[in-house]
Design a protein around this motif. Structure first.
Motif, PDB file in Angstrom:
ATOM      1  N   LYS A  49       0.849  -1.205   0.000  1.00  0.00           N
ATOM      2  CA  LYS A  49       0.000   0.000   0.000  1.00  0.00           C
ATOM      3  C   LYS A  49       0.883   1.253   0.000  1.00  0.00           C
ATOM      4  N   LYS A  50       1.912   1.251   0.854  1.00  0.00           N
ATOM      5  CA  LYS A  50       2.850   2.377   0.918  1.00  0.00           C
ATOM      6  C   LYS A  50       3.708   2.444  -0.343  1.00  0.00           C
ATOM      7  N   PHE A  51       4.116   1.274  -0.837  1.00  0.00           N
ATOM      8  CA  PHE A  51       4.964   1.219  -2.033  1.00  0.00           C
ATOM      9  C   PHE A  51       4.236   1.788  -3.248  1.00  0.00           C
ATOM     10  N   ILE A  52       2.984   1.394  -3.431  1.00  0.00           N
ATOM     11  CA  ILE A  52       2.185   1.868  -4.568  1.00  0.00           C
ATOM     12  C   ILE A  52       1.904   3.360  -4.440  1.00  0.00           C
ATOM     13  N   LEU A  53       1.633   3.821  -3.233  1.00  0.00           N
ATOM     14  CA  LEU A  53       1.402   5.247  -3.014  1.00  0.00           C
ATOM     15  C   LEU A  53       2.648   6.057  -3.380  1.00  0.00           C
ATOM     16  N   LYS A  54       3.812   5.543  -3.023  1.00  0.00           N
ATOM     17  CA  LYS A  54       5.066   6.228  -3.321  1.00  0.00           C
ATOM     18  C   LYS A  54       5.348   6.249  -4.823  1.00  0.00           C
ATOM     19  N   LYS A  55       5.135   5.127  -5.494  1.00  0.00           N
ATOM     20  CA  LYS A  55       5.480   5.009  -6.914  1.00  0.00           C
ATOM     21  C   LYS A  55       4.420   5.589  -7.838  1.00  0.00           C
ATOM     22  N   LYS A  56       3.143   5.425  -7.465  1.00  0.00           N
ATOM     23  CA  LYS A  56       2.054   5.784  -8.377  1.00  0.00           C
ATOM     24  C   LYS A  56       1.141   6.887  -7.858  1.00  0.00           C
ATOM     25  N   LYS A  57       1.363   7.333  -6.629  1.00  0.00           N
ATOM     26  CA  LYS A  57       0.545   8.392  -6.028  1.00  0.00           C
ATOM     27  C   LYS A  57      -0.928   8.009  -5.947  1.00  0.00           C
ATOM     28  N   ILE A  58      -1.163   6.715  -5.764  1.00  0.00           N
ATOM     29  CA  ILE A  58      -2.536   6.215  -5.648  1.00  0.00           C
ATOM     30  C   ILE A  58      -2.642   5.390  -4.365  1.00  0.00           C
ATOM     31  N   ASN A  59      -3.714   5.621  -3.629  1.00  0.00           N
ATOM     32  CA  ASN A  59      -3.954   4.897  -2.393  1.00  0.00           C
ATOM     33  C   ASN A  59      -4.939   3.758  -2.677  1.00  0.00           C
ATOM     34  N   ILE A  60      -4.467   2.523  -2.650  1.00  0.00           N
ATOM     35  CA  ILE A  60      -5.345   1.390  -2.956  1.00  0.00           C
ATOM     36  C   ILE A  60      -6.099   0.963  -1.699  1.00  0.00           C
ATOM     37  N   ASN A  61      -7.318   0.485  -1.902  1.00  0.00           N
ATOM     38  CA  ASN A  61      -8.129  -0.002  -0.783  1.00  0.00           C
ATOM     39  C   ASN A  61      -8.193  -1.521  -0.744  1.00  0.00           C
ATOM     40  N   GLU A  62      -8.032  -2.136  -1.903  1.00  0.00           N
ATOM     41  CA  GLU A  62      -8.086  -3.595  -1.983  1.00  0.00           C
ATOM     42  C   GLU A  62      -6.719  -4.124  -2.419  1.00  0.00           C
ATOM     43  N   TYR A  63      -6.306  -5.207  -1.798  1.00  0.00           N
ATOM     44  CA  TYR A  63      -5.003  -5.805  -2.105  1.00  0.00           C
ATOM     45  C   TYR A  63      -5.194  -7.314  -2.203  1.00  0.00           C
ATOM     46  N   TYR A  64      -4.738  -7.896  -3.330  1.00  0.00           N
ATOM     47  CA  TYR A  64      -5.034  -9.298  -3.616  1.00  0.00           C
ATOM     48  C   TYR A  64      -3.776 -10.163  -3.626  1.00  0.00           C
ATOM     49  N   ASN A  65      -3.946 -11.379  -3.117  1.00  0.00           N
ATOM     50  CA  ASN A  65      -2.885 -12.369  -3.218  1.00  0.00           C
ATOM     51  C   ASN A  65      -2.999 -13.052  -4.580  1.00  0.00           C
ATOM     52  N   THR A  66      -1.887 -13.191  -5.272  1.00  0.00           N
ATOM     53  CA  THR A  66      -1.912 -13.737  -6.634  1.00  0.00           C
ATOM     54  C   THR A  66      -1.468 -15.203  -6.692  1.00  0.00           C
ATOM     55  N   GLY A  67      -1.444 -15.863  -5.536  1.00  0.00           N
ATOM     56  CA  GLY A  67      -1.099 -17.283  -5.536  1.00  0.00           C
ATOM     57  C   GLY A  67      -2.172 -18.128  -6.202  1.00  0.00           C
ATOM     58  N   VAL A  68      -3.415 -17.615  -6.189  1.00  0.00           N
ATOM     59  CA  VAL A  68      -4.550 -18.256  -6.866  1.00  0.00           C
ATOM     60  C   VAL A  68      -5.291 -17.164  -7.625  1.00  0.00           C
ATOM     61  N   LEU A  69      -5.319 -17.269  -8.952  1.00  0.00           N
ATOM     62  CA  LEU A  69      -6.030 -16.298  -9.792  1.00  0.00           C
ATOM     63  C   LEU A  69      -6.828 -17.037 -10.856  1.00  0.00           C
ATOM     64  N   LEU A  70      -8.100 -16.719 -10.964  1.00  0.00           N
ATOM     65  CA  LEU A  70      -8.943 -17.280 -12.019  1.00  0.00           C
ATOM     66  C   LEU A  70      -9.333 -16.147 -12.963  1.00  0.00           C
ATOM     67  N   VAL A  71      -8.908 -16.271 -14.227  1.00  0.00           N
ATOM     68  CA  VAL A  71      -9.047 -15.172 -15.192  1.00  0.00           C
ATOM     69  C   VAL A  71      -9.712 -15.675 -16.473  1.00  0.00           C
ATOM     70  N   SER A  72     -10.547 -14.822 -17.074  1.00  0.00           N
ATOM     71  CA  SER A  72     -11.204 -15.150 -18.340  1.00  0.00           C
ATOM     72  C   SER A  72     -10.565 -14.385 -19.502  1.00  0.00           C
ATOM     73  N   LYS A  73     -10.849 -14.854 -20.713  1.00  0.00           N
ATOM     74  CA  LYS A  73     -10.195 -14.314 -21.908  1.00  0.00           C
ATOM     75  C   LYS A  73     -10.386 -12.800 -22.067  1.00  0.00           C
ATOM     76  N   HIS A  74     -11.582 -12.293 -21.746  1.00  0.00           N
ATOM     77  CA  HIS A  74     -11.816 -10.863 -21.969  1.00  0.00           C
ATOM     78  C   HIS A  74     -11.066  -9.981 -20.965  1.00  0.00           C
ATOM     79  N   GLN A  75     -10.441 -10.591 -19.960  1.00  0.00           N
ATOM     80  CA  GLN A  75      -9.615  -9.846 -18.999  1.00  0.00           C
ATOM     81  C   GLN A  75      -8.130  -9.942 -19.350  1.00  0.00           C
TER      82      GLN A  75
END
Length: 210
Positions: free
Chosen positions: A74-100
Motif C-alpha cells: 500500500k505504501k509502495f504503490i502510493l510512493k510510486k504511483k501516487k494512488i492509495n489502494i483499498n483492496e489488495y489481492y494475493n496472486t497465488g490463486v487467480l482465475l481469469v477469463s479471456k476478456h480480462q
C-alpha cells in the motif's frame, strides 16, 4: 550472485508469471493460475463454477490485518504511483477469463515495471492495475487460497518444519492451501500437508484414472 542480478532475476520471474496468463488466454477461455506451492484438496468443488466469467477470482489479502504484505505494498504503490489502494489481492490463486487478458499484456506490464521492484511484485501490480481499471474482482473466500500462517507476530514460527495437529486439522478443511515463503523450510510444510491430504488409501484410489 550480485544483489542487482538477484533483483533482475526476481523481476523477470514475476513478469513471466503475469505474462503467462496473457499467453495462456490466447488459447483458453479461462485460466486458473496457481503458485507452485499450492496444494488442491481432492474434495474441492469446481472453482470455475464459483466465479462468474465476467469477474477475476482472487483472495483479498487486505482483509487479513495480520499479514504484512498489504501494508508494505500500500505504501509502495502510493510512493510510486501516487494512488492509495483499498483492496489488495494475493496472486497465488487467480482465475481469469479471456476478456480480462489485456490486464496482463506486455503493454500494461511494461508501463508499470517500477511496481515489480516491490517485495511482492505481482501482487503490487495486480492490486494497482485492478484498482485503476476498476476490474470486477470476485473476492474468493480464504478456503480457496488458505495460507497456513497462524501467528504472524511470532517470528520463531518461520522456522517450523511441520504444523501443529490442530492447525493441520483446519488445513484439511480448505480447498486450496497456499504455503508461502513465510516459512523458511516450506518444502517440509508442503510435504506434511500433502501427506495429510493424500496419504489415505481410499483417497489415492479415488484419484486413479479409470
Amino acid at each position: 550472485m550480485q544483489t542487482d542480478e538477484i533483483q533482475k532475476k526476481k523481476i523477470e520471474c514475476y513478469l513471466q508469471k503475469m505474462l503467462s496468463l496473457y499467453k495462456a488466454l490466447e488459447k483458453f477461455d479461462r485460466v486458473l493460475l496457481l503458485d507452485d506451492s499450492c496444494l488442491v484438496s481432492h474434495t474441492a468443488p469446481d472453482i470455475f463454477e464459483q466465479v462468474p466469467r465476467n469477474q477475476i477470482g482472487a483472495f483479498p489479502e487486505s482483509e487479513r490485518a495480520d499479514f504484512r504484505s498489504y501494508n508494505y505494498d500500500k505504501k509502495f504503490i502510493l510512493k510510486k504511483k501516487k494512488i492509495n489502494i483499498n483492496e489488495y489481492y494475493n496472486t497465488g490463486v487467480l482465475l481469469v477469463s479471456k476478456h480480462q487478458r489485456e490486464i496482463f499484456s506486455p503493454r500494461n506490464l511494461s508501463k508499470n515495471l517500477e511496481l515489480f521492484k516491490s517485495k511482492y511484485p505481482d501482487q503490487a501490480y495486480f492490486s494497482y492495475i485492478s484498482a485503476i481499471e476498476k476490474t470486477n474482482v470476485n473476492k474468493l473466500h480464504d478456503e480457496w487460497n488458505f495460507m497456513p500462517v497462524f501467528d504472524y507476530s511470532n517470528d520463531s514460527n518461520r522456522q517450523l518444519t511441520e504444523l501443529p495437529n490442530d492447525h493441520l486439522r483446519l488445513v484439511r478443511q480448505k480447498h486450496i492451501i497456499h504455503v508461502t515463503g513465510y516459512y523458511k523450510k516450506r518444502d517440509k510444510i508442503i510435504e506434511q500437508i500433502n501427506l495429510a491430504l493424500y496419504n489415505d488409501q481410499n483417497v489415492r484410489n479415488s484419484l486413479r484414472p479409470r
